[in-house]
Design a protein around this motif. Structure first.
Motif, PDB file in Angstrom:
ATOM      1  N   ARG A 146      39.358  11.907  27.810  1.00 54.48           N
ATOM      2  CA  ARG A 146      40.091  10.655  27.675  1.00 54.48           C
ATOM      3  C   ARG A 146      39.806  10.042  26.307  1.00 54.48           C
ATOM      4  O   ARG A 146      38.660   9.990  25.867  1.00 54.48           O
ATOM      5  N   ALA A 147      40.843   9.561  25.649  1.00 54.66           N
ATOM      6  CA  ALA A 147      40.706   9.038  24.293  1.00 54.66           C
ATOM      7  C   ALA A 147      41.034   7.558  24.251  1.00 54.66           C
ATOM      8  O   ALA A 147      41.886   7.068  25.002  1.00 54.66           O
ATOM      9  N   THR A 148      40.359   6.840  23.356  1.00 59.61           N
ATOM     10  CA  THR A 148      40.629   5.436  23.111  1.00 59.61           C
ATOM     11  C   THR A 148      41.707   5.318  22.035  1.00 59.61           C
ATOM     12  O   THR A 148      41.592   5.949  20.976  1.00 59.61           O
ATOM     13  N   ASN A 149      42.719   4.541  22.288  1.00 60.70           N
ATOM     14  CA  ASN A 149      43.773   4.315  21.296  1.00 60.70           C
ATOM     15  C   ASN A 149      43.248   3.392  20.204  1.00 60.70           C
ATOM     16  O   ASN A 149      42.725   2.304  20.482  1.00 60.70           O
ATOM     17  N   VAL A 150      43.382   3.819  18.957  1.00 56.09           N
ATOM     18  CA  VAL A 150      42.889   3.032  17.826  1.00 56.09           C
ATOM     19  C   VAL A 150      43.924   3.053  16.709  1.00 56.09           C
ATOM     20  O   VAL A 150      44.801   3.921  16.653  1.00 56.09           O
ATOM     21  N   SER A 151      43.794   2.083  15.802  1.00 58.00           N
ATOM     22  CA  SER A 151      44.553   2.103  14.558  1.00 58.00           C
ATOM     23  C   SER A 151      43.666   2.710  13.473  1.00 58.00           C
ATOM     24  O   SER A 151      42.493   3.035  13.722  1.00 58.00           O
ATOM     25  N   ARG A 152      44.190   2.840  12.281  1.00 51.06           N
ATOM     26  CA  ARG A 152      43.381   3.435  11.208  1.00 51.06           C
ATOM     27  C   ARG A 152      42.277   2.492  10.747  1.00 51.06           C
ATOM     28  O   ARG A 152      41.314   2.933  10.121  1.00 51.06           O
ATOM     29  N   ASN A 153      42.406   1.207  11.030  1.00 55.19           N
ATOM     30  CA  ASN A 153      41.340   0.242  10.764  1.00 55.19           C
ATOM     31  C   ASN A 153      40.783  -0.225  12.104  1.00 55.19           C
ATOM     32  O   ASN A 153      41.479  -0.876  12.876  1.00 55.19           O
ATOM     33  N   LEU A 154      39.553   0.160  12.382  1.00 54.76           N
ATOM     34  CA  LEU A 154      38.984  -0.133  13.694  1.00 54.76           C
ATOM     35  C   LEU A 154      37.575  -0.666  13.561  1.00 54.76           C
ATOM     36  O   LEU A 154      36.940  -0.525  12.506  1.00 54.76           O
ATOM     37  N   THR A 155      37.105  -1.285  14.617  1.00 55.84           N
ATOM     38  CA  THR A 155      35.739  -1.792  14.682  1.00 55.84           C
ATOM     39  C   THR A 155      34.944  -0.936  15.652  1.00 55.84           C
ATOM     40  O   THR A 155      35.337  -0.754  16.807  1.00 55.84           O
ATOM     41  N   VAL A 156      33.843  -0.376  15.170  1.00 50.21           N
ATOM     42  CA  VAL A 156      32.944   0.409  16.009  1.00 50.21           C
ATOM     43  C   VAL A 156      31.926  -0.556  16.615  1.00 50.21           C
ATOM     44  O   VAL A 156      31.279  -1.326  15.892  1.00 50.21           O
ATOM     45  N   GLN A 157      31.781  -0.509  17.930  1.00 46.73           N
ATOM     46  CA  GLN A 157      30.840  -1.376  18.634  1.00 46.73           C
ATOM     47  C   GLN A 157      29.752  -0.521  19.266  1.00 46.73           C
ATOM     48  O   GLN A 157      30.034   0.404  20.029  1.00 46.73           O
ATOM     49  N   MET A 158      28.520  -0.875  18.955  1.00 47.45           N
ATOM     50  CA  MET A 158      27.373  -0.137  19.462  1.00 47.45           C
ATOM     51  C   MET A 158      26.496  -1.084  20.277  1.00 47.45           C
ATOM     52  O   MET A 158      26.273  -2.232  19.889  1.00 47.45           O
ATOM     53  N   GLN A 195      13.923   8.257  15.247  1.00 47.34           N
ATOM     54  CA  GLN A 195      14.810   8.691  16.325  1.00 47.34           C
ATOM     55  C   GLN A 195      16.243   8.725  15.804  1.00 47.34           C
ATOM     56  O   GLN A 195      16.708   7.754  15.194  1.00 47.34           O
ATOM     57  N   THR A 196      16.908   9.845  16.065  1.00 48.47           N
ATOM     58  CA  THR A 196      18.290  10.019  15.618  1.00 48.47           C
ATOM     59  C   THR A 196      19.176  10.275  16.825  1.00 48.47           C
ATOM     60  O   THR A 196      18.891  11.135  17.654  1.00 48.47           O
ATOM     61  N   TYR A 197      20.246   9.515  16.910  1.00 51.42           N
ATOM     62  CA  TYR A 197      21.236   9.619  17.976  1.00 51.42           C
ATOM     63  C   TYR A 197      22.535  10.140  17.383  1.00 51.42           C
ATOM     64  O   TYR A 197      22.868   9.831  16.239  1.00 51.42           O
ATOM     65  N   MET A 198      23.279  10.909  18.162  1.00 57.25           N
ATOM     66  CA  MET A 198      24.602  11.381  17.739  1.00 57.25           C
ATOM     67  C   MET A 198      25.539  11.329  18.936  1.00 57.25           C
ATOM     68  O   MET A 198      25.150  11.673  20.053  1.00 57.25           O
ATOM     69  N   TRP A 199      26.779  10.907  18.668  1.00 60.83           N
ATOM     70  CA  TRP A 199      27.761  10.806  19.747  1.00 60.83           C
ATOM     71  C   TRP A 199      29.143  11.216  19.274  1.00 60.83           C
ATOM     72  O   TRP A 199      29.514  11.010  18.109  1.00 60.83           O
ATOM     73  N   CYS A 200      29.927  11.729  20.196  1.00 62.14           N
ATOM     74  CA  CYS A 200      31.341  11.974  19.982  1.00 62.14           C
ATOM     75  C   CYS A 200      32.146  10.960  20.784  1.00 62.14           C
ATOM     76  O   CYS A 200      31.916  10.807  21.991  1.00 62.14           O
ATOM     77  N   SER A 201      33.062  10.292  20.105  1.00 58.63           N
ATOM     78  CA  SER A 201      34.008   9.394  20.764  1.00 58.63           C
ATOM     79  C   SER A 201      35.406   9.940  20.520  1.00 58.63           C
ATOM     80  O   SER A 201      35.797  10.175  19.370  1.00 58.63           O
ATOM     81  N   ASP A 202      36.148  10.152  21.590  1.00 60.48           N
ATOM     82  CA  ASP A 202      37.503  10.672  21.465  1.00 60.48           C
ATOM     83  C   ASP A 202      38.453   9.522  21.187  1.00 60.48           C
ATOM     84  O   ASP A 202      38.432   8.493  21.863  1.00 60.48           O
ATOM     85  N   ILE A 203      39.306   9.716  20.173  1.00 59.33           N
ATOM     86  CA  ILE A 203      40.224   8.671  19.774  1.00 59.33           C
ATOM     87  C   ILE A 203      41.640   9.240  19.637  1.00 59.33           C
ATOM     88  O   ILE A 203      41.830  10.426  19.392  1.00 59.33           O
ATOM     89  N   ASN A 204      42.600   8.357  19.807  1.00 65.90           N
ATOM     90  CA  ASN A 204      44.001   8.690  19.585  1.00 65.90           C
ATOM     91  C   ASN A 204      44.519   7.718  18.528  1.00 65.90           C
ATOM     92  O   ASN A 204      44.652   6.527  18.788  1.00 65.90           O
TER      93      ASN A 204
END
Length: 226
Positions: A130-142, A215-224
């Motif tokens: 499942r992907a999150t719909n985004v525009s080319r300018n987006l805000t990443v929230q952690m 400590q290093t974290y890595m994640w994949c976020s699916d986007i459309n």
């Protein structure tokens, strides 16, 4: 004779009690095994928007992870829960210690989405995430429950032409688009990202170097990208 019979009865009663307690202990363990375990996860964090893969699965199905409808409605989360439910229960704990900044050299292609953690290998599998719909300018929230702060975030996006439905992610599939500065300890951190010319399904790949220790974290976020 009466005394002897009384001892036998007492022995049988104690044996029955022991068996009952053992059965209750087994039942309790089975019930606990079906519940979300969050003890280790409470000290860490993840990208919640656009949602990382484990977080998206937990958010969508954590309360109904035994629902057979998931297999048809969200097949990638289904395979992840089948492989190891702990991946979702501990969506905050996708970290490795002691990389000393060598996260790329020490993370093989095909293992980026799991941060090279074998317990999370289901997150590396290509498919219809499942992907999150985004525009080319987006805000990443952690979200960082323990407020570790950050030495930096590095944000990558897959190259145009990469197909997350059929390809595992490798470093050669990514373009680095943002490297942030330091962030003070806080539970909620957000920053703006501008994507290069992209459209359709992509993976936003985020590396977080926490400030409290190596400590290093890595994640994949699916986007459309629309």
């Amino acid at each position: 004779m009466l005394t002897h019979k009384s001892d036998q009865s007492g022995g049988r009663s104690r044996s029955t009690i022991r068996r009952s307690l053992q059965a209750l202990a087994l039942l309790f363990a089975m019930v606990i095994g079906t519940l979300p375990w969050t003890g280790a996860a409470q000290a860490h964090g993840t990208v919640i928007n656009p949602a990382s893969r484990a977080y998206q699965c937990w958010q969508s199905w954590g309360n109904q992870h035994m629902n057979p409808a998931m297999q048809q409605q969200d097949p990638m989360c289904w395979q992840a829960f089948q492989a190891n439910p702990d991946t979702m229960w501990n969506w905050m704990s996708q970290l490795r210690d002691g990389l000393a900044g060598q996260f790329q050299a020490r993370t093989p292609d095909g293992q980026l989405c799991s941060n090279a953690l074998s317990r999370n290998n289901s997150l590396n599998q290509p498919g219809a995430w499942r992907a999150t719909n985004v525009s080319r300018n987006l805000t990443v929230q952690m979200y960082d429950q323990a407020s570790h702060g950050a030495d930096y975030f590095r944000v990558y996006v897959t190259k145009q032409g990469f197909n997350p439905a059929t390809q595992q992610l490798g470093w050669g599939n990514l373009d680095l688009i943002t490297t942030t500065g330091r962030y003070a300890p806080a539970q909620n951190i957000s920053f703006n990202v501008s994507l290069p010319d992209r459209s359709g399904k992509h993976i936003l790949f985020v590396v977080w170097k926490a400030s409290h220790m190596d400590q290093t974290y890595m994640w994949c976020s699916d986007i459309n990208v629309g």
